[in-house]
Scaffold this motif. Structure first.
Motif, PDB file in Angstrom:
ATOM      1  N   ALA A   1      33.964  -7.235  -4.168  1.00 13.07           N
ATOM      2  CA  ALA A   1      33.671  -7.375  -2.729  1.00 13.07           C
ATOM      3  C   ALA A   1      34.936  -7.106  -1.911  1.00 13.07           C
ATOM      4  CB  ALA A   1      33.160  -8.786  -2.435  1.00 13.07           C
ATOM      5  N   GLU A   2      34.741  -6.580  -0.700  1.00 12.86           N
ATOM      6  CA  GLU A   2      35.888  -6.323   0.185  1.00 12.86           C
ATOM      7  C   GLU A   2      35.761  -7.157   1.459  1.00 12.86           C
ATOM      8  OE1 GLU A   2      36.772  -2.157   0.823  1.00 12.86           O
ATOM      9  OE2 GLU A   2      36.056  -1.663  -1.195  1.00 12.86           O
ATOM     10  N   PHE A   3      36.904  -7.400   2.089  1.00 13.49           N
ATOM     11  CA  PHE A   3      36.951  -8.216   3.312  1.00 13.49           C
ATOM     12  C   PHE A   3      37.809  -7.511   4.349  1.00 13.49           C
ATOM     13  CE2 PHE A   3      35.533 -11.049   0.111  1.00 13.49           C
ATOM     14  CZ  PHE A   3      34.739 -11.993   0.755  1.00 13.49           C
ATOM     15  N   LEU A   4      37.317  -7.471   5.578  1.00 12.67           N
ATOM     16  CA  LEU A   4      38.063  -6.866   6.679  1.00 12.67           C
ATOM     17  C   LEU A   4      38.200  -7.922   7.779  1.00 12.67           C
ATOM     18  CD1 LEU A   4      39.221  -4.254   8.013  1.00 12.67           C
ATOM     19  CD2 LEU A   4      36.911  -3.838   8.891  1.00 12.67           C
ATOM     20  N   PHE A   5      39.454  -8.350   8.037  1.00 12.95           N
ATOM     21  CA  PHE A   5      39.682  -9.410   9.021  1.00 12.95           C
ATOM     22  C   PHE A   5      40.222  -8.825  10.324  1.00 12.95           C
ATOM     23  CE2 PHE A   5      39.948 -11.788   4.938  1.00 12.95           C
ATOM     24  CZ  PHE A   5      38.837 -12.582   5.160  1.00 12.95           C
ATOM     25  N   ASN A   6      40.313  -9.675  11.332  1.00 16.11           N
ATOM     26  CA  ASN A   6      40.798  -9.266  12.665  1.00 16.11           C
ATOM     27  C   ASN A   6      40.004  -8.075  13.209  1.00 16.11           C
ATOM     28  OD1 ASN A   6      43.004 -11.162  12.846  1.00 16.11           O
ATOM     29  ND2 ASN A   6      43.991  -9.967  11.217  1.00 16.11           N
ATOM     30  N   SER A   7      38.734  -8.030  12.895  1.00 16.00           N
ATOM     31  CA  SER A   7      37.899  -6.887  13.310  1.00 16.00           C
ATOM     32  C   SER A   7      36.566  -7.402  13.843  1.00 16.00           C
ATOM     33  CB  SER A   7      37.625  -5.968  12.117  1.00 16.00           C
ATOM     34  OG  SER A   7      38.830  -5.417  11.661  1.00 16.00           O
ATOM     35  N   GLN A   8      36.344  -7.178  15.099  1.00 17.07           N
ATOM     36  CA  GLN A   8      35.120  -7.675  15.728  1.00 17.07           C
ATOM     37  C   GLN A   8      34.036  -6.608  15.720  1.00 17.07           C
ATOM     38  OE1 GLN A   8      35.656 -10.003  19.115  1.00 17.07           O
ATOM     39  NE2 GLN A   8      33.654  -9.597  19.995  1.00 17.07           N
ATOM     40  N   VAL A   9      32.862  -6.965  15.244  1.00 22.40           N
ATOM     41  CA  VAL A   9      31.738  -6.017  15.295  1.00 22.40           C
ATOM     42  C   VAL A   9      31.303  -5.876  16.752  1.00 22.40           C
ATOM     43  CG1 VAL A   9      29.314  -5.660  14.651  1.00 22.40           C
ATOM     44  CG2 VAL A   9      30.964  -6.494  12.946  1.00 22.40           C
ATOM     45  N   ALA A  10      31.340  -4.638  17.248  1.00 25.19           N
ATOM     46  CA  ALA A  10      31.057  -4.396  18.663  1.00 25.19           C
ATOM     47  C   ALA A  10      29.746  -3.648  18.871  1.00 25.19           C
ATOM     48  CB  ALA A  10      32.206  -3.600  19.288  1.00 25.19           C
ATOM     49  N   ALA A  11      29.253  -2.973  17.818  1.00 28.28           N
ATOM     50  CA  ALA A  11      27.974  -2.258  17.942  1.00 28.28           C
ATOM     51  C   ALA A  11      27.290  -2.220  16.583  1.00 28.28           C
ATOM     52  CB  ALA A  11      28.217  -0.834  18.442  1.00 28.28           C
ATOM     53  N   ILE A  12      25.955  -2.211  16.645  1.00 31.57           N
ATOM     54  CA  ILE A  12      25.157  -2.107  15.412  1.00 31.57           C
ATOM     55  C   ILE A  12      24.304  -0.849  15.546  1.00 31.57           C
ATOM     56  CG2 ILE A  12      23.302  -3.205  14.060  1.00 31.57           C
ATOM     57  CD1 ILE A  12      24.524  -5.919  14.978  1.00 31.57           C
ATOM     58  N   HIS A  13      24.338   0.001  14.528  1.00 32.81           N
ATOM     59  CA  HIS A  13      23.684   1.304  14.642  1.00 32.81           C
ATOM     60  C   HIS A  13      22.371   1.357  13.873  1.00 32.81           C
ATOM     61  CE1 HIS A  13      27.273   2.647  16.564  1.00 32.81           C
ATOM     62  NE2 HIS A  13      27.991   2.163  15.557  1.00 32.81           N
ATOM     63  N   LYS A  14      21.479   2.219  14.408  1.00 35.94           N
ATOM     64  CA  LYS A  14      20.179   2.431  13.766  1.00 35.94           C
ATOM     65  C   LYS A  14      19.957   3.930  13.630  1.00 35.94           C
ATOM     66  CE  LYS A  14      18.723  -1.263  16.733  1.00 35.94           C
ATOM     67  NZ  LYS A  14      17.990  -1.692  17.901  1.00 35.94           N
ATOM     68  N   GLU A  15      19.295   4.298  12.540  1.00 30.80           N
ATOM     69  CA  GLU A  15      18.849   5.687  12.388  1.00 30.80           C
ATOM     70  C   GLU A  15      17.441   5.651  11.850  1.00 30.80           C
ATOM     71  OE1 GLU A  15      21.622   8.024   9.977  1.00 30.80           O
ATOM     72  OE2 GLU A  15      23.215   7.282  11.314  1.00 30.80           O
ATOM     73  N   HIS A  16      16.552   6.409  12.437  1.00 29.97           N
ATOM     74  CA  HIS A  16      15.145   6.451  12.006  1.00 29.97           C
ATOM     75  C   HIS A  16      14.579   5.038  11.891  1.00 29.97           C
ATOM     76  CE1 HIS A  16      16.159  10.583  11.287  1.00 29.97           C
ATOM     77  NE2 HIS A  16      17.020  10.241  10.341  1.00 29.97           N
ATOM     78  N   HIS A  17      14.791   4.204  12.914  1.00 27.97           N
ATOM     79  CA  HIS A  17      14.270   2.820  12.960  1.00 27.97           C
ATOM     80  C   HIS A  17      14.749   1.963  11.803  1.00 27.97           C
ATOM     81  CE1 HIS A  17      11.824   4.334  16.182  1.00 27.97           C
ATOM     82  NE2 HIS A  17      11.309   5.248  15.372  1.00 27.97           N
ATOM     83  N   HIS A  18      15.932   2.224  11.272  1.00 25.86           N
ATOM     84  CA  HIS A  18      16.497   1.444  10.173  1.00 25.86           C
ATOM     85  C   HIS A  18      17.964   1.189  10.513  1.00 25.86           C
ATOM     86  CE1 HIS A  18      17.690   0.179   6.183  1.00 25.86           C
ATOM     87  NE2 HIS A  18      16.429   0.241   5.775  1.00 25.86           N
ATOM     88  N   VAL A  19      18.479   0.012  10.202  1.00 25.58           N
ATOM     89  CA  VAL A  19      19.891  -0.239  10.484  1.00 25.58           C
ATOM     90  C   VAL A  19      20.739   0.718   9.645  1.00 25.58           C
ATOM     91  CG1 VAL A  19      20.387  -2.041   8.735  1.00 25.58           C
ATOM     92  CG2 VAL A  19      21.503  -2.144  10.964  1.00 25.58           C
ATOM     93  N   SER A  20      21.871   1.179  10.211  1.00 22.44           N
ATOM     94  CA  SER A  20      22.659   2.159   9.449  1.00 22.44           C
ATOM     95  C   SER A  20      24.148   1.825   9.404  1.00 22.44           C
ATOM     96  CB  SER A  20      22.467   3.558  10.043  1.00 22.44           C
ATOM     97  OG  SER A  20      22.904   3.556  11.388  1.00 22.44           O
ATOM     98  N   GLY A  21      24.597   0.816  10.158  1.00 24.70           N
ATOM     99  CA  GLY A  21      26.011   0.460  10.093  1.00 24.70           C
ATOM    100  C   GLY A  21      26.479  -0.201  11.361  1.00 24.70           C
TER     101      GLY A  21
END
Ligand SMILES: Cc1cc2nc3c(=O)[nH]c(=O)nc-3n(C[C@H](O)[C@H](O)[C@H](O)COP(=O)(O)OP(=O)(O)OC[C@H]3O[C@@H](n4cnc5c(N)ncnc54)[C@H](O)[C@@H]3O)c2cc1C
Length: 437
Positions: A191-211
């Protein structure tokens, strides 16, 4: 914007729940990344947790989940299969005492649930309680009141009859360290961890979450995104556009936990145990330096301090801390109340019925483990397991909303219907509608 790596799952948040989900998914071979705006694992509301491990809840499912989780805390190092170079959090297994009173109907429901699940417990009269805790007084003050109420401290005619003690409980020495332990265990599985990073947007493609995109513009891709953002959970659900489809929602509630010295001459740190007292509307547990941590059990007299923006709230103790200290002094008359009451102030992520949401969402690939309502630290091991199972089954086509998953609890030989935690459930009227769950 730069595209970085692709993962099997992005976990937003690295508190105790997010890290346990990472550990359980990584063990199943998933390539996960936890993203957290803070500098390390367990630096959010988990760090403020009293980390009480108890098994009594108002519902059978809630009690079964807590009892199942107890077995993992009890064998923490074995469960994690690794040693954290920073040290391992300790389970201080003192047992738990719950006082019988009018508000909890003298624990009839609690004893029924403990009995149904074969959880060992003992009934103690107040003489037995005083033998172990001579500092406790048996006067009844129901209903809990604020110190500025003219009836504050007025004793009822009847005293408290006693309580229920069970050995399968206690508290964890350091909730932040326990979360770091999970991070190390998850990393051992890749598993990996990324700190000091705020999620600012959530993406969708073809009605499915993508990142997601984090605040510095980095984009991270995955077909699965899990909201484990604690008191920011409602905000992440809105970013994903899934909140409107939910019958049960979450919001942030400010809470104060006081930290005061135990009566001098009594080694509460050595002999004390987490205790619940609805007669005065408080819970408490021992803390290092012969101190007592004490929180409110949300009686009607305590105003609810709902917070609209979880980034902006008062972290200082207020009159609420004094109210808790005065109520605790009714039960432990020998405590001295300092002029400046120290304590911890943080946010619960509360649902409409104080039972969490562990579920999928209307957006395919987007999941949530939210609404932990001030009482789910203890359940992290089981939340990790049920979320890993739920996500895997849903990704393989299971229609969990209409055909809910039954999860086997191996230490109890029974199953729990995960519809209990659905975002689409009706409000569960069996709940205490308080931190007791
Ligand atoms: C005062 C207090 C006392 C408590 N006592 C107990 C107890 O005795 N026993 C018990 O079982 N439970 C207790 N609880 C509840 C328990 O601590 C919580 O249920 C648990 O810690 C929640 O863990 P979590 O991982 O869901 O949330 P958190 O620990 O809050 O983690 C969420 C993480 O998400 C991150 N995040 C949020 N938004 C973003 C974003 N946009 N981008 C990136 N990261 C983001 C935050 O930085 C945070 O680290 C208590 C809680 C409090 C506040």
């Amino acid at each position: 914007m730069s595209i970085t790596k692709t993962y099997d799952a992005i976990i937003i948040g690295s508190g105790i729940i997010g890290c346990n989900i990472a550990f359980e998914l990584a063990k199943r071979g998933w390539k996960t990344i936890n993203i957290d705006r803070l500098p390390g694992a367990g630096h959010g509301s988990t760090a403020s947790s009293c980390a009480v491990i108890r098994v009594h809840y108002s519902t059978l499912d809630g009690t079964a989940m807590a009892y199942e989780s107890f077995f993992y805390w009890d064998k923490w190092a074995n469960y994690l299969e690794t040693k954290d170079p920073d040290g391992m959090a300790k389970f201080i297994k003192t047992g738990v005492l719950v006082l019988k009173c009018q508000t909890n109907e003298y624990l009839k429901n609690t004893m029924d649930l403990l009995g149904e699940l074969d959880i060992p417990y003992e009934e103690w009269d107040f003489a037995a309680i005083k033998k172990r805790f001579p500092i406790l007084d048996d006067a009844s003050y129901y209903p809990p009141r604020r110190p500025d109420d003219s009836a504050f401290g007025r004793k009822n005619k009847n005293t408290l009859p006693g309580g229920v003690y069970y050995p399968s409980g206690g508290y964890i020495s350091d909730p932040q360290l326990s979360t770091h332990n999970l991070q190390v265990a998850a990393e051992a599985y890749g598993a990996e961890f990324l700190f000091n990073s705020q999620v600012a947007a959530i993406h969708k493609e073809h009605h499915h979450v993508s990142g997601v995109t984090v605040a510095d513009g980095t984009r991270i891709n995955a077909p699965v995104v899990i909201n484990v953002a604690g008191p920011h959970s409602f905000f992440i659900n809105r970013l994903a556009g899934v909140e409107d489809g939910m019958k049960i929602k979450t919001r942030a509630l400010r809470h104060e936990v006081i930290h005061i010295p135990a009566p001098s001459g009594f080694d509460f740190e050595a002999v004390g145990c987490p205790s619940s007292d609805r007669d005065i509307g408080c819970y408490w547990r021992p803390e290092v330096g012969n101190h007592i941590l004490c929180g409110s059990e949300d009686p009607d007299c305590d105003p609810k301090d709902w917070i609209d923006d979880p980034d902006v709230f008062n972290r200082d103790t207020t009159a609420q801390a004094r109210a808790q200290a005065y109520r605790l002094a009714l039960r432990i008359p020998e405590i001295g109340i300092p002029r400046n009451i120290k304590g911890v102030v943080d946010l619960y992520d509360v649902t409409d019925d104080w039972i969490p949401i562990y579920d999928k969402s209307a957006l395919p690939g987007f999941y949530m483990a939210v609404g932990t309502s001030g009482n789910q630290y203890k359940n992290a091991p089981m939340v990790g397991k049920i979320m890993a199972e739920l996500i895997e089954q849903c990704q393989n086509g299971r229609d969990h909303d209409n055909d809910p998953i039954q999860f086997h609890l191996k230490h109890q030989g029974r199953s729990i219907n995960l519809a209990f935690y659905s975002r689409l459930r009706e409000i569960n009227m069996e709940s205490s509608f308080s931190v007791l769950g």
